[in-house]
Design an enzyme around this catalytic site. Structure first.
Site, short mmCIF file in Angstrom:
data_model
loop_
_atom_site.label_atom_id
_atom_site.label_comp_id
_atom_site.label_asym_id
_atom_site.label_seq_id
_atom_site.Cartn_x
_atom_site.Cartn_y
_atom_site.Cartn_z
N ASN A 153 -28.11 46.29 -59.23
CA ASN A 153 -28.52 46.53 -60.62
C ASN A 153 -27.65 47.57 -61.31
O ASN A 153 -27.28 47.39 -62.47
CB ASN A 153 -29.99 46.93 -60.67
N GLU A 259 -36.51 38.44 -56.70
CA GLU A 259 -35.42 38.71 -57.63
C GLU A 259 -34.64 39.93 -57.15
O GLU A 259 -35.24 40.90 -56.69
CB GLU A 259 -35.97 39.04 -59.04
N CYS A 260 -33.31 39.88 -57.32
CA CYS A 260 -32.54 41.11 -57.04
C CYS A 260 -32.83 42.14 -58.12
O CYS A 260 -32.69 43.33 -57.91
CB CYS A 260 -31.05 40.81 -56.98
N GLY A 261 -33.20 41.66 -59.31
CA GLY A 261 -33.61 42.58 -60.37
C GLY A 261 -32.82 42.44 -61.65
O GLY A 261 -33.30 42.82 -62.71
N LEU A 268 -34.79 48.10 -62.01
CA LEU A 268 -35.38 48.55 -60.76
C LEU A 268 -35.04 50.03 -60.54
O LEU A 268 -34.61 50.42 -59.47
CB LEU A 268 -34.78 47.74 -59.59
#
Ligand code: SF4
Length: 273
Positions: A153, A259-261, A268
């Site tokens: 992120n 989700e990875c974000g 995140l």
């Protein structure tokens, strides 16, 4: 700019001429309420992804960026986008933990389509991060949210701040996760201060396969080994799946994370890192 795409009513008034309350302007000065999303989104629900991409290319031109993970089926949206914007900036985040095959696939597509790839890398040394985070096994992450915040992120948020696009083209689909079920084709992202455009929302695996086949596009080299959704290489983050499994079942399997974000509305917490 007048936009002409068959089947889609153009936004005939330039964005800059639309009445936009000053309070809704983003930090880059882009008007938040410049597009009539209530008109556009119902139209896009019955449009083909190519029409949405063509609209986005005409509407935003060089102010459009796209993101790509260079994952299993990433060649599809890259192919669609570069047909209308050959030099579109493609943001790729190198977390430091990607498969070697992903690096090779990115280079293969970059060469094949003469892509304009902007690589944003994690600020962390991959080994040092594991030590600082108390992660003792390189093939497994205990705290996946902290690792995604720091290594996925943060670089993506940095890319969006530096590139400051008016619109961001992404390849998410509604069937992939509950977090994606209600996403509209075009929405204003306050997190990234730009429009998020998602042309593939309604496409099925059959649609994807048909387009890939029609255009002779390559899948990620690990796809043949059962990896249908490909992120980072720790087994906590990406695993091959069995026939009949959900295509994203191998991502953070058993962790309750989908989700990875970077596609979430909120960060995140990478801003605090
Ligand atoms: S997918 Fe896994 S290795 Fe990659 S950034 Fe997220 S937690 Fe870290």
């Amino acid at each position: 700019m007048s936009v002409s795409v068959p089947g889609i009513v153009p936004q005939t008034t330039p964005i800059e001429d639309r009445p936009t309350p000053a309070a809704d302007a983003d930090p880059h000065g882009h008007p938040v309420a410049g597009l009539d999303l209530d008109t556009l989104n119902p139209l896009f629900e019955t449009s083909q992804p190519q029409q949405v991409v063509q609209w986005a290319a005409a509407q935003f031109g060089g102010d459009l960026v796209m993101s790509s993970s260079f994952g299993a089926e990433s060649a599809l949206l890259i192919h669609m986008a570069t047909r209308f914007l050959p030099d579109v900036r493609i943001v790729w985040v190198d977390t430091g933990y990607l498969f070697p095959e992903t690096h090779a696939f990115m280079e293969d597509l970059r060469h094949r389509f003469n892509l304009n790839v902007w690589v944003y890398r994690t600020r962390n040394d991959p080994i040092a991060y594991l030590q600082q985070a108390g992660e003792t096994d390189p093939s497994w992450r205990n705290d996946v949210d902290a690792c995604c915040a720091a290594n996925k992120n943060e670089p993506f948020e940095r890319a969006m701040r530096q590139l400051a696009p008016r619109a961001w083209l992404r390849g998410i689909r509604r069937r992939q996760a509950k977090t994606r079920e209600n996403v509209p084709f075009v929405e204003w992202s306050r997190r990234y201060n730009c429009y998020a455009v998602s042309p593939l929302l309604n496409w099925t695996p059959k649609d994807i396969f048909g387009y890939m086949k029609e255009h002779g596009l390559p899948y990620h080299p690990l796809y043949e080994q059962g990896y249908e959704s490909i992120g980072c290489n720790p087994a906590s983050c990406t695993q091959p799946i069995q026939a009949g499994d959900d295509p994203r079942a191998g991502r953070w399997a058993g962790r309750g994370k989908v989700e990875c974000g970077i596609n979430l509305t909120n960060s995140l917490d990478s801003a605090n890192l």
